[in-house]
Design a protein around this motif. Structure first.
Motif, PDB file in Angstrom:
ATOM      1  N   TYR A  81       5.884  -7.874 -11.331  1.00  0.00           N
ATOM      2  CA  TYR A  81       4.702  -7.051  -9.757  1.00  0.00           C
ATOM      3  C   TYR A  81       4.826  -5.971 -10.391  1.00  0.00           C
ATOM      4  O   TYR A  81       5.632  -4.856 -11.110  1.00  0.00           O
ATOM      5  N   ALA A  82       3.926  -5.315 -11.368  1.00  0.00           N
ATOM      6  CA  ALA A  82       3.508  -4.815 -12.442  1.00  0.00           C
ATOM      7  C   ALA A  82       2.701  -3.516 -11.462  1.00  0.00           C
ATOM      8  O   ALA A  82       2.827  -2.601 -11.782  1.00  0.00           O
ATOM      9  N   ALA A  83       1.992  -3.909 -10.922  1.00  0.00           N
ATOM     10  CA  ALA A  83       1.130  -3.201  -9.749  1.00  0.00           C
ATOM     11  C   ALA A  83       2.108  -1.729  -9.351  1.00  0.00           C
ATOM     12  O   ALA A  83       3.204  -1.614  -8.667  1.00  0.00           O
ATOM     13  N   ALA A  84       1.525  -0.529  -9.053  1.00  0.00           N
ATOM     14  CA  ALA A  84       2.173   0.350  -8.672  1.00  0.00           C
ATOM     15  C   ALA A  84       2.060   2.106  -8.498  1.00  0.00           C
ATOM     16  O   ALA A  84       0.638   1.819  -9.735  1.00  0.00           O
ATOM     17  N   GLU A  85       1.776   2.631  -7.515  1.00  0.00           N
ATOM     18  CA  GLU A  85       1.547   4.134  -7.941  1.00  0.00           C
ATOM     19  C   GLU A  85       2.539   5.251  -8.436  1.00  0.00           C
ATOM     20  O   GLU A  85       3.549   5.685  -7.597  1.00  0.00           O
ATOM     21  N   LYS A  86       2.444   4.836  -9.766  1.00  0.00           N
ATOM     22  CA  LYS A  86       3.370   6.345 -10.338  1.00  0.00           C
ATOM     23  C   LYS A  86       3.101   7.938 -10.298  1.00  0.00           C
ATOM     24  O   LYS A  86       4.164   8.198 -11.564  1.00  0.00           O
ATOM     25  N   ARG A  87       1.544   8.096 -10.232  1.00  0.00           N
ATOM     26  CA  ARG A  87       1.975   9.419 -10.040  1.00  0.00           C
ATOM     27  C   ARG A  87       2.643  10.539  -8.944  1.00  0.00           C
ATOM     28  O   ARG A  87       2.392  10.318  -8.074  1.00  0.00           O
ATOM     29  N   CYS A  88       3.899  11.223  -9.541  1.00  0.00           N
ATOM     30  CA  CYS A  88       4.390  11.749  -8.861  1.00  0.00           C
ATOM     31  C   CYS A  88       3.981  12.526  -7.568  1.00  0.00           C
ATOM     32  O   CYS A  88       4.018  12.594  -6.396  1.00  0.00           O
ATOM     33  N   ASP A  89       3.095  13.387  -7.809  1.00  0.00           N
ATOM     34  CA  ASP A  89       1.692  14.002  -6.964  1.00  0.00           C
ATOM     35  C   ASP A  89       1.214  12.864  -6.261  1.00  0.00           C
ATOM     36  O   ASP A  89       1.797  13.620  -4.524  1.00  0.00           O
ATOM     37  N   ALA A  90       0.762  12.121  -6.410  1.00  0.00           N
ATOM     38  CA  ALA A  90       0.161  11.187  -4.976  1.00  0.00           C
ATOM     39  C   ALA A  90       1.224  11.107  -4.560  1.00  0.00           C
ATOM     40  O   ALA A  90       1.171   9.895  -3.502  1.00  0.00           O
ATOM     41  N   CYS A  91       2.587  10.212  -5.360  1.00  0.00           N
ATOM     42  CA  CYS A  91       3.577  10.127  -3.570  1.00  0.00           C
ATOM     43  C   CYS A  91       3.828  11.172  -2.860  1.00  0.00           C
ATOM     44  O   CYS A  91       4.359  10.909  -1.735  1.00  0.00           O
ATOM     45  N   GLU A  92       3.640  12.149  -3.694  1.00  0.00           N
ATOM     46  CA  GLU A  92       4.627  13.432  -2.711  1.00  0.00           C
ATOM     47  C   GLU A  92       3.135  13.321  -1.528  1.00  0.00           C
ATOM     48  O   GLU A  92       3.784  13.992  -0.167  1.00  0.00           O
ATOM     49  N   GLN A  93       1.974  13.628  -2.235  1.00  0.00           N
ATOM     50  CA  GLN A  93       0.752  13.738  -0.657  1.00  0.00           C
ATOM     51  C   GLN A  93       0.309  12.165  -0.054  1.00  0.00           C
ATOM     52  O   GLN A  93       0.036  13.224   1.291  1.00  0.00           O
ATOM     53  N   ASP A  94       0.314  11.452  -0.502  1.00  0.00           N
ATOM     54  CA  ASP A  94       0.226  10.314   0.482  1.00  0.00           C
ATOM     55  C   ASP A  94       1.466   9.482   0.465  1.00  0.00           C
ATOM     56  O   ASP A  94       1.281   8.436   0.057  1.00  0.00           O
ATOM     57  N   GLU A  95       2.588   9.376   0.311  1.00  0.00           N
ATOM     58  CA  GLU A  95       3.831   8.968   1.200  1.00  0.00           C
ATOM     59  C   GLU A  95       3.735   7.009   0.975  1.00  0.00           C
ATOM     60  O   GLU A  95       3.713   6.530   0.721  1.00  0.00           O
ATOM     61  N   GLU A  96       3.077   7.303   2.487  1.00  0.00           N
ATOM     62  CA  GLU A  96       1.829   5.813   2.811  1.00  0.00           C
ATOM     63  C   GLU A  96       1.885   4.849   2.317  1.00  0.00           C
ATOM     64  O   GLU A  96       1.702   4.072   2.587  1.00  0.00           O
ATOM     65  N   ARG A  97       0.835   5.460   1.043  1.00  0.00           N
ATOM     66  CA  ARG A  97      -0.303   4.739   0.527  1.00  0.00           C
ATOM     67  C   ARG A  97       0.822   4.157  -0.617  1.00  0.00           C
ATOM     68  O   ARG A  97       0.865   3.156  -0.973  1.00  0.00           O
ATOM     69  N   ALA A  98       1.513   5.452  -1.026  1.00  0.00           N
ATOM     70  CA  ALA A  98       2.749   4.938  -1.877  1.00  0.00           C
ATOM     71  C   ALA A  98       3.885   3.888  -1.426  1.00  0.00           C
ATOM     72  O   ALA A  98       4.072   2.772  -2.694  1.00  0.00           O
ATOM     73  N   ARG A  99       3.909   3.388  -0.374  1.00  0.00           N
ATOM     74  CA  ARG A  99       5.067   2.808   0.049  1.00  0.00           C
ATOM     75  C   ARG A  99       4.598   1.398   0.242  1.00  0.00           C
ATOM     76  O   ARG A  99       4.922   0.455  -0.698  1.00  0.00           O
ATOM     77  N   ALA A 100       3.010   1.354   0.597  1.00  0.00           N
ATOM     78  CA  ALA A 100       2.307   0.108   0.352  1.00  0.00           C
ATOM     79  C   ALA A 100       2.704  -0.388  -0.817  1.00  0.00           C
ATOM     80  O   ALA A 100       2.949  -1.622  -1.387  1.00  0.00           O
ATOM     81  N   ILE A 101       2.485   0.216  -2.060  1.00  0.00           N
ATOM     82  CA  ILE A 101       2.468  -0.572  -3.034  1.00  0.00           C
ATOM     83  C   ILE A 101       3.370  -0.277  -3.372  1.00  0.00           C
ATOM     84  O   ILE A 101       3.976  -1.474  -4.198  1.00  0.00           O
ATOM     85  N   ASN A 102       4.425   0.169  -3.785  1.00  0.00           N
ATOM     86  CA  ASN A 102       5.177   0.291  -4.705  1.00  0.00           C
ATOM     87  C   ASN A 102       7.068  -0.539  -4.005  1.00  0.00           C
ATOM     88  O   ASN A 102       7.927  -0.562  -3.866  1.00  0.00           O
ATOM     89  N   VAL A 103       6.727  -0.744  -2.484  1.00  0.00           N
ATOM     90  CA  VAL A 103       7.380  -0.909  -1.734  1.00  0.00           C
ATOM     91  C   VAL A 103       7.151  -2.181  -1.110  1.00  0.00           C
ATOM     92  O   VAL A 103       7.187  -3.361  -1.230  1.00  0.00           O
ATOM     93  N   GLU A 104       6.717  -1.564   0.005  1.00  0.00           N
ATOM     94  CA  GLU A 104       6.108  -3.233   1.299  1.00  0.00           C
ATOM     95  C   GLU A 104       5.145  -4.093   0.282  1.00  0.00           C
ATOM     96  O   GLU A 104       5.207  -5.717   0.481  1.00  0.00           O
ATOM     97  N   GLY A 105       4.655  -3.746  -1.035  1.00  0.00           N
ATOM     98  CA  GLY A 105       3.672  -4.682  -1.946  1.00  0.00           C
ATOM     99  C   GLY A 105       4.914  -5.785  -2.730  1.00  0.00           C
ATOM    100  O   GLY A 105       4.722  -7.318  -2.255  1.00  0.00           O
ATOM    101  N   VAL A 106       6.269  -5.276  -2.731  1.00  0.00           N
ATOM    102  CA  VAL A 106       7.584  -5.794  -3.872  1.00  0.00           C
ATOM    103  C   VAL A 106       7.860  -6.954  -2.473  1.00  0.00           C
ATOM    104  O   VAL A 106       8.582  -7.836  -3.107  1.00  0.00           O
TER     105      VAL A 106
END
Length: 323
Positions: A81-106
């Motif tokens: 599982y190498a998919a990731a939202e790794k942009r720190c600013d993007a994680c802060e601005q849209d945590e819901e989407r980042a969570r879907a990739i970095n947590v719920e996907g895995v």
């Protein structure tokens, strides 16, 4: 029959690389050459042509059922599982989407691996799970992420263990490699700060961080270590845990830019170091999250990760094509 790989005998195994079109994902697809079947997923850079030519299929990892159906259909022995939202600013601005990739996907990948026939899942995590105050960090060191990206990756790690899957977490620092666009890596994104092609006397003055220490690591070196872990798991079914992989050379952003400018033949006289924290700098980042790589070294998996001095010259050609 599977082709003979560069690092061992043919492996009668199938692997799915989730996030195969990204910087690390492309290197993983190459590293797993020799496996019976190597399949990848992507999103914006995956289509019918990549599916037919490269075995890379369009899968939206934020859609749980779409990802679950894909992994269930292909039923691989290995998932990376190498998919990731790794942009720190993007994680802060849209945590819901980042969570879907970095947590719920895995989490979905872990559940599929657990339900499958002894599937081995490796989750690519980050040094940002640490606060950078007490390096070096062992895999067992307490985590204390400073920003949303680090927190989400920590949650992604926990999702594996919550699933009861006997998989693995590989934490890595700042990655760079052959890029398809400069923003794929925070390292190559800095090329614009060199103002390439502008005469030295016309370059705008620019101040950059000379405080936070990073360990730039070549993506191909990481991919090879992942392949070795998978090969080891195929021989020792009980393999599981958290491991650290890192390039050996500590550098600040300022020091990296000087080396990049020298290699690319660009003047860096316009760049000045900032020794303290920038006022209003935004997202907090660890000052020095050096990873202790002893475990992989003792396992004979670490190999010899390239220093930035040796690694960056190998990616300059891909950078020049984008300028």
């Amino acid at each position: 029959m599977a082709a003979t790989s560069e690092i061992g005998k043919p492996m009668q195994l199938s692997v799915v690389v989730v996030g195969a079109t990204g910087l690390l994902g492309r290197e993983l697809m190459k590293a797993f050459a020799g496996y019976e079947k190597v399949i990848g997923t992507g999103l914006t850079r995956a289509n019918e042509e990549t599916a037919a030519k490269d075995n890379i299929y369009r899968v939206d990892v934020t859609n749980k059922e779409e990802l679950r159906a894909f992994l269930t259909e292909h039923d691989p022995e290995v998932i990376v599982y190498a998919a990731a939202e790794k942009r720190c600013d993007a994680c802060e601005q849209d945590e819901e989407r980042a969570r879907a990739i970095n947590v719920e996907g895995v989490r979905v990948a872990a559940e599929c691996a657990y339900a499958s026939r002894d599937c081995f899942l490796i989750y690519i995590s980050t040094d940002y799970v640490f606060d950078g105050e007490n390096p070096p960090y062992k895999p067992s060191s307490p985590t204390n992420p400073l920003n949303a990206y680090g927190r989400l990756k920590k949650e992604g790690e926990q999702a594996i263990w919550d699933s009861k899957h006997h998989g693995g977490v590989l934490r890595v620092p700042l990655l760079y490699g052959e890029v398809e666009h400069l923003s794929e890596s925070s390292v190559t994104a800095m090329v614009n700060e060199l103002q390439p092609g502008v005469p030295a006397q016309e370059k705008r003055k620019h101040v950059v961080d000379n405080c936070n220490i990073r360990y730039p690591t070549h993506a191909a070196d990481v991919a090879l270590a992942v392949r070795k872990l998978s090969d080891r798991r195929s021989r020792h079914c009980a393999l599981q845990g958290t491991w650290h992989f890192s390039g050996p050379q500590p550098l600040t952003k300022y020091e990296m830019l000087l080396k990049m400018g020298s290699e690319m033949g660009e003047s860096t006289a316009h760049i000045a170091p900032r020794e303290g924290a920038e006022e209003g700098a935004g997202v907090a980042r660890p000052r020095n999250a050096k990873l202790d790589v002893t475990a992989l070294k003792l396992m004979s998996i670490l190999g010899k990760p390239r220093s930035f001095d040796d690694g960056f010259p190998t990616v300059v050609e891909s950078i020049r094509k984008l300028l």
